[in-house]
Design a protein around this motif. Structure first.
Motif, mmCIF file in Angstrom:
data_model
loop_
_atom_site.group_PDB
_atom_site.id
_atom_site.type_symbol
_atom_site.label_atom_id
_atom_site.label_comp_id
_atom_site.label_asym_id
_atom_site.label_seq_id
_atom_site.Cartn_x
_atom_site.Cartn_y
_atom_site.Cartn_z
ATOM 1 N N GLY A 56 0.687 -1.174 -0.011
ATOM 2 C CA GLY A 56 0.083 0.004 0.048
ATOM 3 C C GLY A 56 0.705 1.264 0.076
ATOM 4 N N ASP A 57 2.136 1.290 0.402
ATOM 5 C CA ASP A 57 3.138 2.327 0.342
ATOM 6 C C ASP A 57 3.551 2.539 -1.141
ATOM 7 O OD1 ASP A 57 2.807 2.482 2.679
ATOM 8 O OD2 ASP A 57 4.566 1.520 3.380
ATOM 9 N N SER A 58 3.703 3.918 -1.287
ATOM 10 C CA SER A 58 4.441 4.494 -2.519
ATOM 11 C C SER A 58 6.077 4.654 -2.138
ATOM 12 C CB SER A 58 3.531 5.395 -3.126
ATOM 13 O OG SER A 58 3.699 6.609 -2.659
ATOM 14 N N VAL A 59 6.983 4.303 -3.109
ATOM 15 C CA VAL A 59 8.328 4.804 -2.669
ATOM 16 C C VAL A 59 9.040 5.316 -4.253
ATOM 17 C CG1 VAL A 59 10.376 3.827 -1.812
ATOM 18 C CG2 VAL A 59 8.225 2.802 -1.048
ATOM 19 N N SER A 60 9.732 6.369 -3.747
ATOM 20 C CA SER A 60 10.764 6.935 -4.779
ATOM 21 C C SER A 60 11.632 7.807 -3.976
ATOM 22 C CB SER A 60 10.062 7.532 -6.156
ATOM 23 O OG SER A 60 9.616 9.031 -5.577
ATOM 24 N N SER A 61 12.657 8.079 -4.634
ATOM 25 C CA SER A 61 13.571 9.112 -4.050
ATOM 26 C C SER A 61 12.983 10.460 -4.494
ATOM 27 C CB SER A 61 14.965 9.110 -4.629
ATOM 28 O OG SER A 61 15.490 9.982 -4.191
ATOM 29 N N ILE A 62 11.832 10.916 -3.697
ATOM 30 C CA ILE A 62 10.861 11.950 -4.122
ATOM 31 C C ILE A 62 11.851 13.095 -4.430
ATOM 32 C CG2 ILE A 62 10.180 12.720 -2.010
ATOM 33 C CD1 ILE A 62 7.819 12.001 -5.006
ATOM 34 N N GLU A 63 12.687 13.534 -3.938
ATOM 35 C CA GLU A 63 13.480 14.798 -3.999
ATOM 36 C C GLU A 63 14.097 14.802 -5.585
ATOM 37 O OE1 GLU A 63 14.161 12.488 -1.634
ATOM 38 O OE2 GLU A 63 13.248 13.436 -0.075
ATOM 39 N N SER A 64 14.606 13.524 -5.652
ATOM 40 C CA SER A 64 15.407 13.095 -7.024
ATOM 41 C C SER A 64 14.215 12.861 -8.213
ATOM 42 C CB SER A 64 16.214 11.926 -7.227
ATOM 43 O OG SER A 64 16.826 11.755 -8.518
ATOM 44 N N PHE A 65 13.038 12.593 -7.794
ATOM 45 C CA PHE A 65 12.117 12.200 -8.802
ATOM 46 C C PHE A 65 11.535 13.517 -9.272
ATOM 47 C CE2 PHE A 65 7.965 10.690 -10.063
ATOM 48 C CZ PHE A 65 7.879 9.579 -10.594
ATOM 49 N N MET A 66 11.458 14.437 -8.257
ATOM 50 C CA MET A 66 10.663 15.671 -8.744
ATOM 51 C C MET A 66 11.682 16.672 -9.234
ATOM 52 S SD MET A 66 7.478 14.922 -8.502
ATOM 53 C CE MET A 66 6.758 16.337 -8.144
ATOM 54 N N THR A 67 12.918 16.669 -8.894
ATOM 55 C CA THR A 67 13.822 17.873 -9.309
ATOM 56 C C THR A 67 15.260 17.198 -10.226
ATOM 57 O OG1 THR A 67 15.310 17.163 -7.423
ATOM 58 C CG2 THR A 67 13.606 18.835 -6.747
ATOM 59 N N ASN A 68 14.948 16.103 -10.735
ATOM 60 C CA ASN A 68 16.063 15.400 -11.550
ATOM 61 C C ASN A 68 17.539 15.606 -10.973
ATOM 62 O OD1 ASN A 68 14.649 14.442 -13.836
ATOM 63 N ND2 ASN A 68 13.981 16.583 -14.109
ATOM 64 N N GLN A 69 17.355 15.655 -9.549
ATOM 65 C CA GLN A 69 18.911 15.633 -8.997
ATOM 66 C C GLN A 69 19.288 14.218 -8.476
ATOM 67 O OE1 GLN A 69 19.839 18.934 -6.326
ATOM 68 N NE2 GLN A 69 18.734 20.251 -7.782
ATOM 69 N N ALA A 70 20.538 14.206 -8.081
ATOM 70 C CA ALA A 70 20.925 12.667 -7.877
ATOM 71 C C ALA A 70 20.237 12.162 -6.418
ATOM 72 C CB ALA A 70 22.369 12.684 -7.570
ATOM 73 N N SER A 71 19.852 10.926 -6.417
ATOM 74 C CA SER A 71 19.209 10.507 -5.203
ATOM 75 C C SER A 71 20.106 10.400 -3.907
ATOM 76 C CB SER A 71 18.606 9.020 -5.593
ATOM 77 O OG SER A 71 18.025 8.465 -4.188
ATOM 78 N N LEU A 72 19.595 10.742 -3.037
ATOM 79 C CA LEU A 72 20.346 10.908 -1.816
ATOM 80 C C LEU A 72 20.380 9.511 -1.040
ATOM 81 C CD1 LEU A 72 18.785 14.083 0.001
ATOM 82 C CD2 LEU A 72 20.767 13.970 -1.294
ATOM 83 N N TYR A 73 19.645 8.428 -1.340
ATOM 84 C CA TYR A 73 19.803 7.257 -0.866
ATOM 85 C C TYR A 73 19.344 6.258 -1.974
ATOM 86 C CZ TYR A 73 14.775 8.662 -0.734
ATOM 87 O OH TYR A 73 13.475 9.012 -1.054
ATOM 88 N N SER A 74 19.641 4.880 -1.507
ATOM 89 C CA SER A 74 19.132 3.732 -2.404
ATOM 90 C C SER A 74 17.903 2.942 -1.868
ATOM 91 C CB SER A 74 20.253 2.587 -2.276
ATOM 92 O OG SER A 74 21.531 3.262 -2.616
ATOM 93 N N ILE A 75 17.276 2.426 -2.887
ATOM 94 C CA ILE A 75 15.828 1.781 -2.582
ATOM 95 C C ILE A 75 16.243 0.282 -2.872
ATOM 96 C CG2 ILE A 75 13.624 1.382 -3.135
ATOM 97 C CD1 ILE A 75 13.428 4.402 -4.130
#
Length: 169
Positions: A56-75
């Motif tokens: 039921g949860d949604s996951v992304s590196s939302i900061e990266s997903f929305m700003t096209n910057q490098a992700s701060l973390y791994s999934i």
């Protein structure tokens, strides 16, 4: 939200699959149909778990997903998972075309922010035992489903320390 469904693609992954590597750009949002994911950072060769996500949860590196910057973390998947994926491009179109998606996204971001704030303040205020007790009270399923070394990492302690805390209960 029915017209939003065709944008999703089903993805099955085994446990221990890296879906996004820290430093990469996030181009996919994951919705967990079945399974468990975690986010984590690398700190001088040690991985530190930052969050857990379940059905039921949604996951992304939302900061990266929305700003096209490098992700701060791994999934990474902790269990075999069935995920529904949404591309960044499709998400942007849905955000622009469907006001209910934008509203849902705002609610989601607020929940994520609130959870992050709670975790942050818990680290500042509480000792590891109290953080563990809060985790068990708020998310008892984590204890059953997540390996102890990831829980210890999330709490900022060693697996040995976690074992001592658990044995004192």
């Amino acid at each position: 939200m029915e017209k939003f469904k065709p944008l999703f693609k089903r993805l099955e992954v085994p446990a221990k699959t890296i879906l996004l590597q820290e430093g990469e750009m996030s181009r996919t949002m994951y919705f967990i149909e079945k399974g468990c994911l975690r986010t984590w950072i690398n700190n001088d060769g040690m991985d530190i778990t930052t969050q857990f996500f379940f059905e039921g949860d949604s996951v992304s590196s939302i900061e990266s997903f929305m700003t096209n910057q490098a992700s701060l973390y791994s999934i990474e998947s902790l269990e075999p998972c069935i995920l529904q994926t949404l591309s960044q491009k499709d998400f942007q179109h849905a955000l622009a075309d469907l006001p209910e998606v934008k509203e849902e996204m705002q609610k989601h971001l607020f929940r994520r922010f609130l959870n992050s704030q709670k975790t942050f303040y818990s680290y500042l205020k509480n000792n590891p035992r109290k953080r563990y007790e809060e985790l068990v009270a708020a998310y008892p399923h984590i204890i059953q489903r997540v390996p102890q070394h990831y829980i210890a990492s999330y709490l900022g302690i060693t697996p040995v320390s976690l074992s001592r805390i658990r044995n004192r209960r």
